[in-house]
Design a protein around this motif. Sequence first.
Motif, PDB file in Angstrom:
ATOM      1  N   MET A 178      39.236  36.005  22.622  1.00 59.96           N
ATOM      2  CA  MET A 178      40.633  35.646  22.210  1.00 59.96           C
ATOM      3  C   MET A 178      41.498  35.741  23.453  1.00 59.96           C
ATOM      4  SD  MET A 178      43.239  38.568  20.332  1.00 59.96           S
ATOM      5  CE  MET A 178      43.251  39.678  21.682  1.00 59.96           C
ATOM      6  N   THR A 179      42.535  34.607  23.321  1.00 58.58           N
ATOM      7  CA  THR A 179      43.626  34.543  24.367  1.00 58.58           C
ATOM      8  C   THR A 179      44.892  34.152  23.860  1.00 58.58           C
ATOM      9  OG1 THR A 179      41.863  33.874  25.882  1.00 58.58           O
ATOM     10  CG2 THR A 179      44.006  33.343  26.581  1.00 58.58           C
ATOM     11  N   GLY A 180      45.664  34.575  24.270  1.00 58.67           N
ATOM     12  CA  GLY A 180      47.110  34.050  23.722  1.00 58.67           C
ATOM     13  C   GLY A 180      48.454  34.205  24.618  1.00 58.67           C
ATOM     14  N   GLU A 181      49.429  33.805  24.103  1.00 58.06           N
ATOM     15  CA  GLU A 181      50.660  33.681  25.010  1.00 58.06           C
ATOM     16  C   GLU A 181      51.444  35.115  24.798  1.00 58.06           C
ATOM     17  OE1 GLU A 181      51.368  29.130  23.290  1.00 58.06           O
ATOM     18  OE2 GLU A 181      52.832  30.962  22.787  1.00 58.06           O
ATOM     19  N   ARG A 182      51.958  35.528  25.953  1.00 58.38           N
ATOM     20  CA  ARG A 182      52.603  36.886  26.011  1.00 58.38           C
ATOM     21  C   ARG A 182      54.189  36.806  26.418  1.00 58.38           C
ATOM     22  NH1 ARG A 182      50.036  41.929  29.170  1.00 58.38           N
ATOM     23  NH2 ARG A 182      50.515  40.456  31.331  1.00 58.38           N
ATOM     24  N   LEU A 183      54.369  36.834  27.747  1.00 59.56           N
ATOM     25  CA  LEU A 183      55.912  36.751  28.380  1.00 59.56           C
ATOM     26  C   LEU A 183      56.146  35.434  28.305  1.00 59.56           C
ATOM     27  CD1 LEU A 183      55.594  39.114  31.514  1.00 59.56           C
ATOM     28  CD2 LEU A 183      56.475  39.504  29.091  1.00 59.56           C
ATOM     29  N   ARG A 184      57.613  34.960  28.131  1.00 62.33           N
ATOM     30  CA  ARG A 184      58.113  33.486  28.006  1.00 62.33           C
ATOM     31  C   ARG A 184      59.437  33.296  28.552  1.00 62.33           C
ATOM     32  NH1 ARG A 184      57.249  31.081  22.178  1.00 62.33           N
ATOM     33  NH2 ARG A 184      57.470  29.194  23.358  1.00 62.33           N
ATOM     34  N   PRO A 185      59.343  33.547  29.819  1.00 61.82           N
ATOM     35  CA  PRO A 185      60.547  33.080  30.574  1.00 61.82           C
ATOM     36  C   PRO A 185      60.920  31.653  30.496  1.00 61.82           C
ATOM     37  CG  PRO A 185      58.876  33.625  32.263  1.00 61.82           C
ATOM     38  CD  PRO A 185      58.442  34.028  30.811  1.00 61.82           C
ATOM     39  N   PRO A 186      62.252  31.282  30.570  1.00 63.50           N
ATOM     40  CA  PRO A 186      62.611  29.951  30.430  1.00 63.50           C
ATOM     41  C   PRO A 186      61.961  28.917  31.379  1.00 63.50           C
ATOM     42  CG  PRO A 186      64.640  31.115  30.968  1.00 63.50           C
ATOM     43  CD  PRO A 186      63.444  32.111  31.067  1.00 63.50           C
ATOM     44  N   GLY A 187      61.101  28.005  30.452  1.00 60.87           N
ATOM     45  CA  GLY A 187      60.492  27.065  31.113  1.00 60.87           C
ATOM     46  C   GLY A 187      58.926  27.290  31.271  1.00 60.87           C
ATOM     47  N   TRP A 188      58.419  28.336  31.203  1.00 58.40           N
ATOM     48  CA  TRP A 188      57.269  28.767  31.353  1.00 58.40           C
ATOM     49  C   TRP A 188      56.818  29.643  29.959  1.00 58.40           C
ATOM     50  CZ3 TRP A 188      54.771  27.947  36.356  1.00 58.40           C
ATOM     51  CH2 TRP A 188      55.864  27.456  37.286  1.00 58.40           C
ATOM     52  N   THR A 189      55.228  29.962  30.142  1.00 60.89           N
ATOM     53  CA  THR A 189      54.783  30.652  28.890  1.00 60.89           C
ATOM     54  C   THR A 189      53.284  31.330  29.797  1.00 60.89           C
ATOM     55  OG1 THR A 189      55.265  29.517  27.247  1.00 60.89           O
ATOM     56  CG2 THR A 189      53.412  30.963  26.946  1.00 60.89           C
ATOM     57  N   GLU A 190      53.453  32.649  29.631  1.00 62.64           N
ATOM     58  CA  GLU A 190      52.144  33.529  30.188  1.00 62.64           C
ATOM     59  C   GLU A 190      51.300  33.515  29.102  1.00 62.64           C
ATOM     60  OE1 GLU A 190      51.527  38.045  31.947  1.00 62.64           O
ATOM     61  OE2 GLU A 190      52.703  37.836  30.165  1.00 62.64           O
ATOM     62  N   ILE A 191      49.976  33.146  29.998  1.00 61.93           N
ATOM     63  CA  ILE A 191      48.566  33.204  29.180  1.00 61.93           C
ATOM     64  C   ILE A 191      48.095  34.682  29.411  1.00 61.93           C
ATOM     65  CG2 ILE A 191      46.329  32.523  28.866  1.00 61.93           C
ATOM     66  CD1 ILE A 191      47.381  29.891  29.672  1.00 61.93           C
ATOM     67  N   SER A 192      47.735  35.474  28.331  1.00 62.12           N
ATOM     68  CA  SER A 192      47.228  36.876  28.413  1.00 62.12           C
ATOM     69  C   SER A 192      46.337  37.090  27.275  1.00 62.12           C
ATOM     70  CB  SER A 192      48.494  37.688  28.038  1.00 62.12           C
ATOM     71  OG  SER A 192      48.292  38.990  28.462  1.00 62.12           O
TER      72      SER A 192
END
Length: 232
Positions: free
Chosen positions: A152-166
Motif C-alpha cells: 500500500m501507498t498513498g497521499e498524506r500531507l497536502r500543502p499548496p502545490g505539493w502532495t506527500e507520498i506516505s
Amino acid sequence: MTDRGVPALDDPVGQSLGGRHAQLARRFGRAVSYVPDVASFCAVPADPDAADWDDLAKLIGPGALADLFSAPATPPPDWEPVFHMEGRQLVWSGDTPPEPDESGAAVVELGAPDVPEMLGLVARTRPGPFRQRTHELGTYLGIREHGRLVAMTGERLRPPGWTEISAVCTAPEARGRGHAARLITAVAARVTARGERPFLHVAEANTGALALYERLGFTTRKRVTFRGFRVP
C-alpha cells in the motif's frame, strides 16, 4: 523559487490544515491539529508564544501527545519529550511525470471498505502513523495477491502545490517484487497529473527506503527532526 525556499514545505502540517485539509482540522486560537481519528499531527505558528502553547494544550487535552512532526518549535520545559527521530524531507525532481509500471499485479484504489485490511497491513509493517480515517487525507493505492492486501501507498500531507507520498509498506512475504516502487510511481503520476509535485519524508535510519526513493527520482531537500511531546 527553489525547493529550498518553499514555505509550504517548511510547515507542511500547518499549510495542509489551513488549506486542502481544513475540513479535517480542529483549532483553538493559533493552534491547529487533525481530528484524532485521521492523524496525530498538530502545528503552532513558526514563532509561537506562551499563549500558542496554552492553546495547543487546550486543543488536544492534558496528557495528550503533541506530535509536532518536523516543526522546529520547542514547547515549554514541562512538556515531556516522547520521541525524537532524525529524518529527511525529499522532493521529486524529475522533469517529466513518472511513468507508472503496468507490469505485475494490478494496482487498485483503496477506500473505506478496505480500512480493516489497511490497518492490518500497517500493524504488520509499521510504516508510520495510520488511523481509522487516515485514508481520507488523499488517494491510497494497493496491490493484492490471492485476494489479500500485501502492499500500500498513498497521499498524506497536502500543502499548496505539493502532495506527500506516505504509508509505503509491503507485507514481509511479498517483499522483493517491486511493489513499493510500482505504488510510489503510480501515486506520483497522479500527483503530477494534477499539476502538483510529490514529496515525502523518511527516517534517516531507514537506508533501504532512502535508496529506493533516490532511485525513483527523489532528492533530499532538507534534514528534519520528528518530535513528539506529552502535554502536562
